[in-house]
Scaffold this motif. Structure first.
Motif, PDB file in Angstrom:
ATOM      1  N   GLU A   1      24.857  -5.352  22.913  1.00  0.00           N
ATOM      2  CA  GLU A   1      25.823  -5.050  23.919  1.00  0.00           C
ATOM      3  C   GLU A   1      25.613  -3.888  24.939  1.00  0.00           C
ATOM      4  O   GLU A   1      25.593  -3.904  26.114  1.00  0.00           O
ATOM      5  CB  GLU A   1      27.130  -5.591  23.764  1.00  0.00           C
ATOM      6  N   ASP A   2      25.732  -2.943  24.043  1.00  0.00           N
ATOM      7  CA  ASP A   2      25.422  -1.420  24.512  1.00  0.00           C
ATOM      8  C   ASP A   2      24.286  -1.339  25.518  1.00  0.00           C
ATOM      9  O   ASP A   2      24.309  -0.659  26.489  1.00  0.00           O
ATOM     10  CB  ASP A   2      25.681  -0.258  23.439  1.00  0.00           C
ATOM     11  N   ILE A   3      23.114  -1.594  24.836  1.00  0.00           N
ATOM     12  CA  ILE A   3      21.650  -1.644  25.544  1.00  0.00           C
ATOM     13  C   ILE A   3      21.719  -2.333  26.749  1.00  0.00           C
ATOM     14  O   ILE A   3      21.400  -2.163  27.786  1.00  0.00           O
ATOM     15  CB  ILE A   3      20.645  -1.776  24.366  1.00  0.00           C
ATOM     16  N   ALA A   4      22.465  -3.644  26.693  1.00  0.00           N
ATOM     17  CA  ALA A   4      22.506  -4.556  27.683  1.00  0.00           C
ATOM     18  C   ALA A   4      23.190  -3.971  28.833  1.00  0.00           C
ATOM     19  O   ALA A   4      22.722  -3.878  30.014  1.00  0.00           O
ATOM     20  CB  ALA A   4      23.083  -5.879  27.236  1.00  0.00           C
ATOM     21  N   SER A   5      24.270  -3.327  28.524  1.00  0.00           N
ATOM     22  CA  SER A   5      25.135  -2.577  29.622  1.00  0.00           C
ATOM     23  C   SER A   5      24.508  -1.611  30.262  1.00  0.00           C
ATOM     24  O   SER A   5      24.236  -1.473  31.644  1.00  0.00           O
ATOM     25  CB  SER A   5      26.576  -2.261  29.117  1.00  0.00           C
ATOM     26  N   LYS A   6      23.608  -0.852  29.492  1.00  0.00           N
ATOM     27  CA  LYS A   6      23.031   0.389  30.020  1.00  0.00           C
ATOM     28  C   LYS A   6      21.805  -0.068  30.678  1.00  0.00           C
ATOM     29  O   LYS A   6      21.368   0.738  31.573  1.00  0.00           O
ATOM     30  CB  LYS A   6      22.518   1.256  29.044  1.00  0.00           C
ATOM     31  N   SER A   7      21.322  -1.235  30.411  1.00  0.00           N
ATOM     32  CA  SER A   7      20.063  -1.982  31.223  1.00  0.00           C
ATOM     33  C   SER A   7      20.518  -2.561  32.226  1.00  0.00           C
ATOM     34  O   SER A   7      19.767  -3.174  33.064  1.00  0.00           O
ATOM     35  CB  SER A   7      19.294  -3.033  30.298  1.00  0.00           C
ATOM     36  N   GLY A   8      21.620  -2.670  32.813  1.00  0.00           N
ATOM     37  CA  GLY A   8      22.233  -3.296  34.023  1.00  0.00           C
ATOM     38  C   GLY A   8      22.841  -4.473  33.887  1.00  0.00           C
ATOM     39  O   GLY A   8      23.058  -5.248  34.861  1.00  0.00           O
ATOM     40  N   TYR A   9      22.749  -5.266  32.668  1.00  0.00           N
ATOM     41  CA  TYR A   9      23.454  -6.615  32.705  1.00  0.00           C
ATOM     42  C   TYR A   9      24.837  -6.579  32.579  1.00  0.00           C
ATOM     43  O   TYR A   9      25.285  -5.388  32.118  1.00  0.00           O
ATOM     44  CB  TYR A   9      22.862  -7.176  31.052  1.00  0.00           C
ATOM     45  N   GLU A  10      25.364  -7.547  33.285  1.00  0.00           N
ATOM     46  CA  GLU A  10      26.630  -7.509  33.333  1.00  0.00           C
ATOM     47  C   GLU A  10      27.314  -8.740  32.442  1.00  0.00           C
ATOM     48  O   GLU A  10      28.685  -8.458  32.307  1.00  0.00           O
ATOM     49  CB  GLU A  10      27.186  -7.853  35.004  1.00  0.00           C
ATOM     50  N   GLU A  11      26.576  -9.476  31.937  1.00  0.00           N
ATOM     51  CA  GLU A  11      26.888 -10.596  31.114  1.00  0.00           C
ATOM     52  C   GLU A  11      25.748 -10.877  30.320  1.00  0.00           C
ATOM     53  O   GLU A  11      24.620 -10.902  30.490  1.00  0.00           O
ATOM     54  CB  GLU A  11      27.274 -11.772  32.152  1.00  0.00           C
ATOM     55  N   LEU A  12      26.470 -11.251  29.072  1.00  0.00           N
ATOM     56  CA  LEU A  12      25.438 -11.827  28.238  1.00  0.00           C
ATOM     57  C   LEU A  12      25.834 -13.287  27.640  1.00  0.00           C
ATOM     58  O   LEU A  12      27.075 -13.674  27.609  1.00  0.00           O
ATOM     59  CB  LEU A  12      25.714 -11.084  26.786  1.00  0.00           C
ATOM     60  N   ILE A  13      24.910 -14.165  27.502  1.00  0.00           N
ATOM     61  CA  ILE A  13      24.818 -15.573  27.211  1.00  0.00           C
ATOM     62  C   ILE A  13      24.225 -15.867  26.136  1.00  0.00           C
ATOM     63  O   ILE A  13      23.341 -15.108  25.884  1.00  0.00           O
ATOM     64  CB  ILE A  13      25.144 -16.633  28.501  1.00  0.00           C
ATOM     65  N   LEU A  14      24.430 -17.093  25.355  1.00  0.00           N
ATOM     66  CA  LEU A  14      23.675 -17.565  24.384  1.00  0.00           C
ATOM     67  C   LEU A  14      23.971 -18.856  23.902  1.00  0.00           C
ATOM     68  O   LEU A  14      25.099 -19.601  24.414  1.00  0.00           O
ATOM     69  CB  LEU A  14      24.005 -16.667  22.952  1.00  0.00           C
ATOM     70  N   GLU A  15      23.170 -19.630  23.164  1.00  0.00           N
ATOM     71  CA  GLU A  15      23.352 -20.678  22.438  1.00  0.00           C
ATOM     72  C   GLU A  15      23.295 -20.738  20.964  1.00  0.00           C
ATOM     73  O   GLU A  15      22.486 -19.851  20.577  1.00  0.00           O
ATOM     74  CB  GLU A  15      22.341 -21.861  23.197  1.00  0.00           C
ATOM     75  N   THR A  16      24.206 -21.744  20.417  1.00  0.00           N
ATOM     76  CA  THR A  16      23.824 -21.959  19.246  1.00  0.00           C
ATOM     77  C   THR A  16      24.082 -23.324  18.903  1.00  0.00           C
ATOM     78  O   THR A  16      24.482 -24.183  19.706  1.00  0.00           O
ATOM     79  CB  THR A  16      24.598 -20.923  18.344  1.00  0.00           C
ATOM     80  N   ARG A  17      24.015 -23.903  17.676  1.00  0.00           N
ATOM     81  CA  ARG A  17      24.268 -25.297  17.124  1.00  0.00           C
ATOM     82  C   ARG A  17      25.781 -25.337  17.263  1.00  0.00           C
ATOM     83  O   ARG A  17      26.573 -24.598  16.637  1.00  0.00           O
ATOM     84  CB  ARG A  17      23.444 -25.686  16.174  1.00  0.00           C
ATOM     85  N   ILE A  18      26.257 -26.484  17.504  1.00  0.00           N
ATOM     86  CA  ILE A  18      27.774 -26.690  17.336  1.00  0.00           C
ATOM     87  C   ILE A  18      28.094 -26.655  15.777  1.00  0.00           C
ATOM     88  O   ILE A  18      29.026 -26.367  15.225  1.00  0.00           O
ATOM     89  CB  ILE A  18      28.157 -27.787  18.034  1.00  0.00           C
ATOM     90  N   LYS A  19      26.987 -27.179  15.019  1.00  0.00           N
ATOM     91  CA  LYS A  19      27.058 -27.314  13.648  1.00  0.00           C
ATOM     92  C   LYS A  19      27.054 -26.037  12.936  1.00  0.00           C
ATOM     93  O   LYS A  19      27.596 -26.152  11.772  1.00  0.00           O
ATOM     94  CB  LYS A  19      25.911 -28.254  13.107  1.00  0.00           C
ATOM     95  N   ASN A  20      26.686 -24.990  13.351  1.00  0.00           N
ATOM     96  CA  ASN A  20      26.665 -23.833  13.080  1.00  0.00           C
ATOM     97  C   ASN A  20      28.049 -22.869  12.896  1.00  0.00           C
ATOM     98  O   ASN A  20      28.191 -22.230  14.016  1.00  0.00           O
ATOM     99  CB  ASN A  20      25.427 -22.979  13.740  1.00  0.00           C
ATOM    100  N   THR A  21      28.809 -23.604  12.299  1.00  0.00           N
ATOM    101  CA  THR A  21      30.125 -22.984  12.385  1.00  0.00           C
ATOM    102  C   THR A  21      30.349 -21.348  12.119  1.00  0.00           C
ATOM    103  O   THR A  21      31.225 -20.789  12.617  1.00  0.00           O
ATOM    104  CB  THR A  21      31.286 -23.810  11.661  1.00  0.00           C
ATOM    105  N   GLU A  22      29.525 -20.904  11.282  1.00  0.00           N
ATOM    106  CA  GLU A  22      29.423 -19.408  11.087  1.00  0.00           C
ATOM    107  C   GLU A  22      29.267 -18.769  12.378  1.00  0.00           C
ATOM    108  O   GLU A  22      29.876 -17.603  12.746  1.00  0.00           O
ATOM    109  CB  GLU A  22      28.562 -19.086   9.980  1.00  0.00           C
ATOM    110  N   ALA A  23      28.169 -19.217  12.848  1.00  0.00           N
ATOM    111  CA  ALA A  23      27.833 -18.605  14.254  1.00  0.00           C
ATOM    112  C   ALA A  23      29.019 -18.766  15.302  1.00  0.00           C
ATOM    113  O   ALA A  23      29.281 -17.813  16.000  1.00  0.00           O
ATOM    114  CB  ALA A  23      26.511 -18.906  14.688  1.00  0.00           C
ATOM    115  N   THR A  24      29.434 -19.987  15.328  1.00  0.00           N
ATOM    116  CA  THR A  24      30.427 -20.136  16.422  1.00  0.00           C
ATOM    117  C   THR A  24      31.710 -19.065  16.272  1.00  0.00           C
ATOM    118  O   THR A  24      32.337 -18.540  17.179  1.00  0.00           O
ATOM    119  CB  THR A  24      30.610 -21.539  16.712  1.00  0.00           C
TER     120      THR A  24
END
Length: 151
Positions: free
Chosen positions: A97-120
């Motif tokens: 997130e820190d690197i992304a912000s310094k690189s000019g990103y204003e938002e981060l998005i991602l995908e995971t599986r609904i079944k991956n409850t640990e990740a969600t």
């Protein structure tokens, strides 16, 4: 005693292939897909692409990446922590997130599986909010997408 986690920017090459292979095997065993197809367009000499590994006592214990979706939106990919509950994932994500912000990103998005409850649960604890499925995940009911503003 808490072990020190160091994060290093690197390329997803042979040196770190073992952690990527471990992530892929873990995903395949749990969900029937290894996620490799969504990580094939890596551009090594583009600063908008960032791949990191986490190390504890010279052992690679996790990884994560960001790639561009647009000039201001980055996508989090290949997040993995070898050992649960050691703050490896949290440390990797905060670094990304820190690197992304310094690189000019204003938002981060991602995908995971609904079944991956640990990740969600992990992403929700890191203040990521559920967003409409995007890109190739639009018509995939097994997918859940998250986003976070970096502003």
């Amino acid at each position: 005693m808490t072990e020190t986690i160091s994060i290093k920017i690197t390329n997803p090459n042979e040196k770190v292939a073992a952690i990527i292979d471990e992530l892929s095997a873990n995903l395949y065993l749990r969900f029937g897909s290894d996620g490799k197809n969504s990580f094939t367009d890596w551009q090594q000499n583009n600063s908008k692409y960032v791949f990191v590994v986490a190390e504890i006592k010279n052992e690679i214990v996790g990884c994560g990446a960001i790639r561009p979706i647009s000039e201001t939106v980055g996508e989090v990919k290949r997040m993995y922590s070898k050992y649960p509950r050691k703050k490896i994932g949290k440390t990797i994500l905060a670094f990304l997130e820190d690197i992304a912000s310094k690189s000019g990103y204003e938002e981060l998005i991602l995908e995971t599986r609904i079944k991956n409850t640990e990740a969600t649960q992990f992403y929700e604890k890191q203040n990521y909010k559920v967003i409409p499925n995007y890109g190739k995940y639009k018509d995939r009911p097994e997918a859940i997408c998250f986003g976070k503003s970096l502003k």
